[in-house]
Design a protein around this motif. Sequence first.
Motif, PDB file in Angstrom:
ATOM      1  N   GLY A 185       0.840  -1.195   0.000  1.00 33.89           N
ATOM      2  CA  GLY A 185       0.000   0.000   0.000  1.00 33.89           C
ATOM      3  C   GLY A 185       0.872   1.241   0.000  1.00 33.89           C
ATOM      4  O   GLY A 185       2.110   1.165  -0.049  1.00 33.89           O
ATOM      5  N   ALA A 186       0.247   2.389   0.082  1.00 36.25           N
ATOM      6  CA  ALA A 186       0.976   3.661   0.023  1.00 36.25           C
ATOM      7  C   ALA A 186       1.888   3.832   1.227  1.00 36.25           C
ATOM      8  O   ALA A 186       1.542   3.461   2.353  1.00 36.25           O
ATOM      9  CB  ALA A 186      -0.014   4.817  -0.046  1.00 36.25           C
ATOM     10  N   ASP A 187       3.078   4.399   0.982  1.00 35.25           N
ATOM     11  CA  ASP A 187       3.995   4.680   2.083  1.00 35.25           C
ATOM     12  C   ASP A 187       3.611   5.976   2.781  1.00 35.25           C
ATOM     13  O   ASP A 187       2.579   6.589   2.472  1.00 35.25           O
ATOM     14  CB  ASP A 187       5.443   4.686   1.597  1.00 35.25           C
ATOM     15  CG  ASP A 187       5.787   5.858   0.674  1.00 35.25           C
ATOM     16  OD1 ASP A 187       4.969   6.789   0.543  1.00 35.25           O
ATOM     17  OD2 ASP A 187       6.880   5.845   0.076  1.00 35.25           O
ATOM     18  N   HIS A 188       4.427   6.427   3.756  1.00 35.81           N
ATOM     19  CA  HIS A 188       4.008   7.576   4.568  1.00 35.81           C
ATOM     20  C   HIS A 188       4.080   8.893   3.794  1.00 35.81           C
ATOM     21  O   HIS A 188       3.595   9.915   4.288  1.00 35.81           O
ATOM     22  CB  HIS A 188       4.827   7.643   5.861  1.00 35.81           C
ATOM     23  CG  HIS A 188       6.208   8.203   5.720  1.00 35.81           C
ATOM     24  ND1 HIS A 188       7.289   7.437   5.347  1.00 35.81           N
ATOM     25  CD2 HIS A 188       6.694   9.450   5.925  1.00 35.81           C
ATOM     26  CE1 HIS A 188       8.374   8.188   5.328  1.00 35.81           C
ATOM     27  NE2 HIS A 188       8.048   9.410   5.674  1.00 35.81           N
ATOM     28  N   LYS A 189       4.640   8.833   2.585  1.00 36.75           N
ATOM     29  CA  LYS A 189       4.627  10.024   1.736  1.00 36.75           C
ATOM     30  C   LYS A 189       3.572   9.928   0.635  1.00 36.75           C
ATOM     31  O   LYS A 189       3.526  10.764  -0.263  1.00 36.75           O
ATOM     32  CB  LYS A 189       6.014  10.249   1.134  1.00 36.75           C
ATOM     33  CG  LYS A 189       7.053  10.601   2.192  1.00 36.75           C
ATOM     34  CD  LYS A 189       8.335  11.124   1.583  1.00 36.75           C
ATOM     35  CE  LYS A 189       9.284  11.614   2.678  1.00 36.75           C
ATOM     36  NZ  LYS A 189      10.518  12.215   2.129  1.00 36.75           N
ATOM     37  N   GLY A 190       2.750   8.885   0.714  1.00 35.08           N
ATOM     38  CA  GLY A 190       1.654   8.733  -0.231  1.00 35.08           C
ATOM     39  C   GLY A 190       2.010   8.044  -1.524  1.00 35.08           C
ATOM     40  O   GLY A 190       1.183   7.959  -2.433  1.00 35.08           O
ATOM     41  N   VAL A 191       3.237   7.523  -1.648  1.00 28.47           N
ATOM     42  CA  VAL A 191       3.646   6.842  -2.867  1.00 28.47           C
ATOM     43  C   VAL A 191       3.065   5.431  -2.876  1.00 28.47           C
ATOM     44  O   VAL A 191       3.224   4.670  -1.921  1.00 28.47           O
ATOM     45  CB  VAL A 191       5.182   6.802  -2.980  1.00 28.47           C
ATOM     46  CG1 VAL A 191       5.612   5.998  -4.202  1.00 28.47           C
ATOM     47  CG2 VAL A 191       5.739   8.213  -3.055  1.00 28.47           C
ATOM     48  N   ALA A 192       2.381   5.094  -3.960  1.00 27.19           N
ATOM     49  CA  ALA A 192       1.690   3.808  -4.049  1.00 27.19           C
ATOM     50  C   ALA A 192       2.653   2.641  -3.952  1.00 27.19           C
ATOM     51  O   ALA A 192       3.790   2.701  -4.447  1.00 27.19           O
ATOM     52  CB  ALA A 192       0.911   3.736  -5.360  1.00 27.19           C
TER      53      ALA A 192
END
Length: 361
Positions: A185-192
Amino acid sequence: SMINISSLNKGLVAHFRLSSDLQKVGSNIITGDNSTFDALADWTPYNGGALAIVGDWSGGAGTGIGKITLPAAAYGGIRMISLTGLVVGESYYASVKAKLLSGSSVTMYLGYVGVASAALVFVPTATETVFTGAFVATSTTMYLSANSGGASQVILVDDVIVKPLLIADLTPYGNHPENFGVTFGADHKGVANGAGVFDGALSALNIGTDKPNTLVGDITMCAWIYLNSFGGGNGGRIFDNNTLYFLAQSGDSKLWFKSGAGTIVYTTSASISTGVWIHVMATRTSVGILNFYIDGLLNNTPDQDNGTPVAGTGDTYIGNNLSFNRGFDGKIEDPRIYNRVLSADEALEVYNSYKSNLVVS
């Protein structure tokens, strides 16, 4: 003080970016010598299917290619007799070469019967084609079957290859963990697809026992975590080797760290919570002196006594324990294990240095 990012690689013995781009196919072929169809002894008909061996993709005489005649019954086909090594819950990469020799189009499953998530799903055509994909084993038995009854379709198959689907270790040690149902899922920076998604039950990564092995020397363990809940037993594991455990505990919303028979050491109450990304780190010396860092800053009393470390008695897991009953519920990102104690400055630098999709070597 500013620290060069390359210095943060010193002492890394395990480092994983839990990203769909950094999966690694293991070298161990689970299907072994049974991947080619040289002998009927390796496979047996299943639920009305029939099996013969042919020599070419036109169905001519010889050996090396399996000829499956599908039954009218649902879920018919063949199953592997002598398969060893398939583990329920583990993720696998699969490939098969197949061709529809006669009959109408039909969907096939390599893996478990009729369960798309537990099999490589493919539709053979009139041209021999290699099909590839991943699945999570729900049975120790390998099937190659149709998803429904048909009009006696004939399918040719060869090169049935199944290997463990691992997560790449970014250090030279090559501690590529086996993946037990961890998705992305997305990491803490929102990267998928940049973080591992753990289900709070049976998902886990198994690093094994080679390196890092007993974890009794100087160590640092850290990761970004996102808690949906506090997981199995209200103590979902971040790291665990059946003696050492580093976990998120629901009682007072804090981290725990224990090294064998030593004292359990905690962060302060309400230092962690669900629904937010947090960077967590524990450093521990070979004589058991421990410090916690949350989001790069020291938490609780410095240099707490964790007791003399005791050698691990099981594989090292991320996101669960040996018994698979302390599952982490949420996301884990960028887990690392060092064979040294990081300084306070380095702890802050690790927190600040994360970059999505950055491969550090």
